[in-house]
Design an enzyme around this catalytic site. Structure first.
Site, mmCIF file in Angstrom:
data_model
loop_
_atom_site.group_PDB
_atom_site.id
_atom_site.type_symbol
_atom_site.label_atom_id
_atom_site.label_comp_id
_atom_site.label_asym_id
_atom_site.label_seq_id
_atom_site.Cartn_x
_atom_site.Cartn_y
_atom_site.Cartn_z
ATOM 1 N N ASN A 8 1.041 -1.514 0.344
ATOM 2 C CA ASN A 8 0.051 -0.434 -0.497
ATOM 3 C C ASN A 8 1.250 1.024 0.184
ATOM 4 O OD1 ASN A 8 -1.516 2.320 0.923
ATOM 5 N ND2 ASN A 8 -3.037 0.936 2.275
ATOM 6 N N ASP A 10 -0.013 4.401 -0.029
ATOM 7 C CA ASP A 10 -1.052 5.453 0.297
ATOM 8 C C ASP A 10 -0.152 6.507 0.727
ATOM 9 O OD1 ASP A 10 -3.303 4.718 -0.122
ATOM 10 O OD2 ASP A 10 -4.261 4.155 1.503
ATOM 11 N N HIS A 11 0.908 6.173 1.707
ATOM 12 C CA HIS A 11 1.572 7.351 2.707
ATOM 13 C C HIS A 11 2.891 7.593 2.538
ATOM 14 C CE1 HIS A 11 -0.595 6.221 6.081
ATOM 15 N NE2 HIS A 11 -0.036 4.991 6.205
ATOM 16 N N ARG A 19 3.979 18.482 2.123
ATOM 17 C CA ARG A 19 4.198 19.476 1.624
ATOM 18 C C ARG A 19 3.578 20.363 -0.078
ATOM 19 N NH1 ARG A 19 9.423 22.260 1.085
ATOM 20 N NH2 ARG A 19 9.114 22.082 3.921
ATOM 21 N N HIS A 51 -5.521 3.685 -1.555
ATOM 22 C CA HIS A 51 -6.763 4.326 -1.360
ATOM 23 C C HIS A 51 -7.237 5.678 -1.506
ATOM 24 C CE1 HIS A 51 -9.669 4.254 2.430
ATOM 25 N NE2 HIS A 51 -10.148 4.518 1.838
ATOM 26 N N ARG A 53 -9.247 8.106 -0.696
ATOM 27 C CA ARG A 53 -10.043 8.723 -0.187
ATOM 28 C C ARG A 53 -11.482 9.799 -0.778
ATOM 29 N NH1 ARG A 53 -9.916 7.328 5.237
ATOM 30 N NH2 ARG A 53 -8.893 6.181 5.552
ATOM 31 N N ARG A 57 -6.816 12.895 1.140
ATOM 32 C CA ARG A 57 -6.112 13.349 1.816
ATOM 33 C C ARG A 57 -4.515 12.583 0.917
ATOM 34 N NH1 ARG A 57 -8.204 9.479 7.356
ATOM 35 N NH2 ARG A 57 -10.166 10.698 5.982
ATOM 36 N N GLU A 78 -8.265 0.059 -3.293
ATOM 37 C CA GLU A 78 -8.541 0.372 -1.858
ATOM 38 C C GLU A 78 -10.013 1.562 -2.004
ATOM 39 O OE1 GLU A 78 -7.372 0.314 1.225
ATOM 40 O OE2 GLU A 78 -6.561 -1.122 1.300
ATOM 41 N N THR A 108 -17.737 -2.103 10.865
ATOM 42 C CA THR A 108 -18.536 -2.361 12.014
ATOM 43 C C THR A 108 -17.800 -2.608 13.656
ATOM 44 O OG1 THR A 108 -16.483 -4.018 12.248
ATOM 45 C CG2 THR A 108 -18.978 -4.130 10.950
ATOM 46 N N THR A 109 -18.360 -3.169 14.000
ATOM 47 C CA THR A 109 -17.310 -2.660 16.235
ATOM 48 C C THR A 109 -15.693 -2.802 15.694
ATOM 49 O OG1 THR A 109 -17.867 -4.746 16.578
ATOM 50 C CG2 THR A 109 -19.562 -3.460 18.049
ATOM 51 N N GLU A 159 -10.930 -9.479 2.543
ATOM 52 C CA GLU A 159 -9.968 -9.065 3.117
ATOM 53 C C GLU A 159 -9.623 -9.071 4.302
ATOM 54 O OE1 GLU A 159 -7.192 -6.199 1.568
ATOM 55 O OE2 GLU A 159 -6.970 -5.498 3.236
ATOM 56 N N HIS A 199 -4.315 -4.505 7.276
ATOM 57 C CA HIS A 199 -3.966 -3.609 8.580
ATOM 58 C C HIS A 199 -3.412 -4.565 9.820
ATOM 59 C CE1 HIS A 199 -6.259 -0.158 9.578
ATOM 60 N NE2 HIS A 199 -6.021 -0.317 10.654
ATOM 61 N N GLY A 200 -2.999 -3.143 10.021
ATOM 62 C CA GLY A 200 -1.343 -3.438 10.772
ATOM 63 C C GLY A 200 -0.511 -4.365 11.452
ATOM 64 N N GLY A 221 1.087 -1.527 4.574
ATOM 65 C CA GLY A 221 1.594 -0.384 4.256
ATOM 66 C C GLY A 221 3.022 0.255 5.206
ATOM 67 N N HIS A 222 1.656 0.660 6.322
ATOM 68 C CA HIS A 222 2.503 1.744 7.054
ATOM 69 C C HIS A 222 4.053 1.087 7.486
ATOM 70 C CE1 HIS A 222 2.911 3.795 10.850
ATOM 71 N NE2 HIS A 222 2.679 4.588 10.033
HETATM 72 N N1 PXP Z 1 -5.958 -3.018 3.407
HETATM 73 C C1 PXP Z 1 -6.794 -2.059 3.811
HETATM 74 C C2 PXP Z 1 -8.374 -2.473 3.415
HETATM 75 C C3 PXP Z 1 -6.386 -0.906 4.616
HETATM 76 O O1 PXP Z 1 -7.972 -0.291 4.504
HETATM 77 C C4 PXP Z 1 -5.323 -0.807 5.107
HETATM 78 C C5 PXP Z 1 -5.102 0.841 5.963
HETATM 79 O O2 PXP Z 1 -5.004 1.780 4.447
HETATM 80 C C6 PXP Z 1 -4.385 -1.929 4.987
HETATM 81 C C7 PXP Z 1 -4.642 -2.500 4.130
HETATM 82 C C8 PXP Z 1 -3.018 -1.079 5.076
HETATM 83 O O3 PXP Z 1 -2.529 -1.408 6.593
HETATM 84 P P1 PXP Z 1 -1.416 -0.829 7.322
HETATM 85 O O4 PXP Z 1 -1.234 -0.030 6.621
HETATM 86 O O5 PXP Z 1 -1.365 -0.683 8.707
HETATM 87 O O6 PXP Z 1 -0.526 -1.920 6.846
#
Ligand code: PXP
Length: 249
Positions: A8, A10-11, A19, A51, A53, A57, A78, A108-109, A159, A199-200, A221-222
């Protein structure tokens, strides 16, 4: 079965926007998510994830267009299920779309897309994307109820949200979450859907992912973009691929 890695980017765009948000046409605008995507592919990534959005952003429409035209692997877009973004997807036609929550009431929760509550709104979007030749994934919490409805909606992939596993701060929660993910991944696979996770996920908790069967692809991603600050992006991707190797699924 070997695990594929979707990176991912995005970052990378987050840093650029920090900037250049007011100067999108600047020749100096950097870093470029497309350059990052190419490095990831060279390092062995099986796909690129971005992603788009509603508030734009980080990733911009132009980024999606350029990624679609120039990457060698596949683009997983995404996006939330909003009319405006669905139109963008139908115009640019990424290989895959992963539907994620855009607004609070769709969550969801635990944070996945609530496909039970959103079923009526999701149905026509999924059909429109599929008719356009786009494979559809739903980003859901690892519960059997969410998996069942995803299967009924006829999507190619789910996913599973790994955020709760990634952030588990006691062994008890970690064990519970592993069980949930195992059961949901099995059920999705038995319903003939491709099972992805995201995610994470980072270089440490990736070991836990090896304890769950049925995954085809991880979207990360992160952790990779952060690690890239110290070792460079190509090495960061290669290190993750090494950590993913020998997946017993
Ligand atoms: N999958 C989905 C559906 C996400 O929304 C994200 C976060 O943008 C990721 C994967 C990647 O998550 P992370 O940046 O925590 O690795």
């Amino acid at each position: 079965m070997s695990l594929r890695l979707g990176v991912n980017v995005d970052h990378v765009a987050t840093l650029r926007q920090a900037r250049y948000v007011t100067m999108p046409e600047s020749k100096n605008a950097e870093p470029d998510p497309l350059v990052a995507a190419r490095v990831c592919e060279r390092a062995g990534a099986g796909g690129i994830v971005a992603h788009l959005r509603a508030d734009r952003r980080h990733i911009q429409d132009r980024d999606i267009e350029r990624l679609r035209q120039n990457i060698m692997t596949k683009l997983n877009l995404e996006m939330g299920n909003t009319e405006e973004i669905v139109d963008v997807a139908l115009r640019i036609k990424p290989e895959e779309v992963c539907l994620v929550p855009e607004k609070r009431e769709e969550v969801t929760t635990e944070g996945g897309l609530d496909v039970i509550a959103q079923r009526k709104e999701l149905e026509p979007t999924i059909k429109r994307l599929q008719v356009a030749g786009i494979r559809v994934s739903l980003f859901i919490d690892p519960t059997l109820e969410q998996v069942d409805v995803a299967a009924e909606l006829g999507v190619e992939m789910v996913e599973l949200h790994t955020g709760r596993l990634a952030n588990a701060f006691t062994e008890k929660i970690q064990k519970e979450e592993l069980e949930q993910l195992r059961a949901a991944a099995r059920a999705a696979s038995e319903s003939h859907m491709q099972v992805n996770a995201g995610h994470g996920i980072n270089y440490k908790n990736i070991a836990l992912i090896h304890q769950i069967r049925d995954f085809s692809e991880l979207n990360i991603g992160h952790a990779i973009i952060s690690r890239a600050m110290w070792v460079g992006l190509e090495t960061a991707v290669k290190e993750m691929l090494r950590a993913m190797a020998n997946y017993p699924g």
